[in-house]
Scaffold this motif. Sequence first.
Motif, PDB file in Angstrom:
ATOM      1  N   ALA A  20       0.813  -1.219   0.000  1.00  0.00           N
ATOM      2  CA  ALA A  20       0.000   0.000   0.000  1.00  0.00           C
ATOM      3  C   ALA A  20       0.847   1.269   0.000  1.00  0.00           C
ATOM      4  O   ALA A  20       0.364   2.330  -0.378  1.00  0.00           O
ATOM      5  CB  ALA A  20      -0.932   0.006   1.211  1.00  0.00           C
ATOM      6  N   PHE A  21       2.109   1.157   0.408  1.00  0.00           N
ATOM      7  CA  PHE A  21       2.965   2.337   0.533  1.00  0.00           C
ATOM      8  C   PHE A  21       3.925   2.416  -0.637  1.00  0.00           C
ATOM      9  O   PHE A  21       4.611   1.454  -0.960  1.00  0.00           O
ATOM     10  CB  PHE A  21       3.733   2.299   1.863  1.00  0.00           C
ATOM     11  CG  PHE A  21       2.823   2.406   3.041  1.00  0.00           C
ATOM     12  CD1 PHE A  21       2.416   3.640   3.506  1.00  0.00           C
ATOM     13  CD2 PHE A  21       2.331   1.267   3.651  1.00  0.00           C
ATOM     14  CE1 PHE A  21       1.551   3.738   4.575  1.00  0.00           C
ATOM     15  CE2 PHE A  21       1.460   1.350   4.724  1.00  0.00           C
ATOM     16  CZ  PHE A  21       1.063   2.590   5.190  1.00  0.00           C
ATOM     17  N   TYR A 138       0.269  10.430   4.428  1.00  0.00           N
ATOM     18  CA  TYR A 138       0.569   9.065   4.872  1.00  0.00           C
ATOM     19  C   TYR A 138      -0.578   8.500   5.713  1.00  0.00           C
ATOM     20  O   TYR A 138      -0.907   7.320   5.622  1.00  0.00           O
ATOM     21  CB  TYR A 138       1.840   9.027   5.724  1.00  0.00           C
ATOM     22  CG  TYR A 138       3.115   8.760   4.975  1.00  0.00           C
ATOM     23  CD1 TYR A 138       3.342   7.541   4.348  1.00  0.00           C
ATOM     24  CD2 TYR A 138       4.114   9.711   4.922  1.00  0.00           C
ATOM     25  CE1 TYR A 138       4.520   7.300   3.679  1.00  0.00           C
ATOM     26  CE2 TYR A 138       5.301   9.478   4.252  1.00  0.00           C
ATOM     27  CZ  TYR A 138       5.497   8.263   3.632  1.00  0.00           C
ATOM     28  OH  TYR A 138       6.666   8.032   2.977  1.00  0.00           O
ATOM     29  N   VAL A 141      -3.333   6.736   3.883  1.00  0.00           N
ATOM     30  CA  VAL A 141      -2.982   5.370   3.479  1.00  0.00           C
ATOM     31  C   VAL A 141      -2.984   4.445   4.694  1.00  0.00           C
ATOM     32  O   VAL A 141      -3.489   3.318   4.629  1.00  0.00           O
ATOM     33  CB  VAL A 141      -1.608   5.341   2.765  1.00  0.00           C
ATOM     34  CG1 VAL A 141      -1.221   3.917   2.379  1.00  0.00           C
ATOM     35  CG2 VAL A 141      -1.618   6.241   1.541  1.00  0.00           C
ATOM     36  N   GLU A 144      -6.464   3.379   5.499  1.00  0.00           N
ATOM     37  CA  GLU A 144      -6.961   2.359   4.563  1.00  0.00           C
ATOM     38  C   GLU A 144      -6.396   0.990   4.906  1.00  0.00           C
ATOM     39  O   GLU A 144      -7.113  -0.017   4.891  1.00  0.00           O
ATOM     40  CB  GLU A 144      -6.586   2.719   3.129  1.00  0.00           C
ATOM     41  CG  GLU A 144      -7.414   3.815   2.526  1.00  0.00           C
ATOM     42  CD  GLU A 144      -7.017   4.095   1.081  1.00  0.00           C
ATOM     43  OE1 GLU A 144      -6.702   3.129   0.351  1.00  0.00           O
ATOM     44  OE2 GLU A 144      -7.014   5.270   0.691  1.00  0.00           O
TER      45      GLU A 144
END
Length: 183
Positions: A20-21, A138, A141, A144
């Motif tokens: 995801a990052f 950040y 994210v 999520e």
Amino acid sequence: MGFIDEATGNLTARGRSCAAFADGQPLVVGTVIADRWLDQLAPGEICAWLCMFLQDAARSVGDISQAELKPPVPSAGFEEVLQETVGMAEMLEVSLDRTLTLMMLDWTEHKDITRIAQWIDPHMLGSFVKAVMRVASYLDVVREVLLGLGAYETHNRLDNFMDLILGGLVTNESLYLRIADTD
């Protein structure tokens, strides 16, 4: 390290968290989140923890340990998460700096830009504001990922993160110049 399920070839929860990052040491960030280390942190501590991965912003900050105003001392739980994070980073031969982390922790506790200005040169305050904005992106994210992991309590604790990190720094009024009446 458990990023891919050997039987199916699919990403595990840890693998999905890391994927995801896009930047900021995703293997470390995603692993710490997937292993539920953030569950023990307060929202301000999570914001401060994310600053460990903003290396470009950290380079603009000097050594604050020698300043007259002492940086905040992390809680025992936060210190444990910081040590775990540094340990994972060392396995990947990555160095992380805690200076910006401590500044963000102070910011979330006091919301006083004059305190931050005591640790950095005045012309570098823009770098701190930029770091705050990066943490805000950040956190979107992170939230999520937390939902995907079913970490609903930690996700919900971050509901008002914009007020936590932007309050006093970026406001509707800070976007406009005030021109004194000359009547």
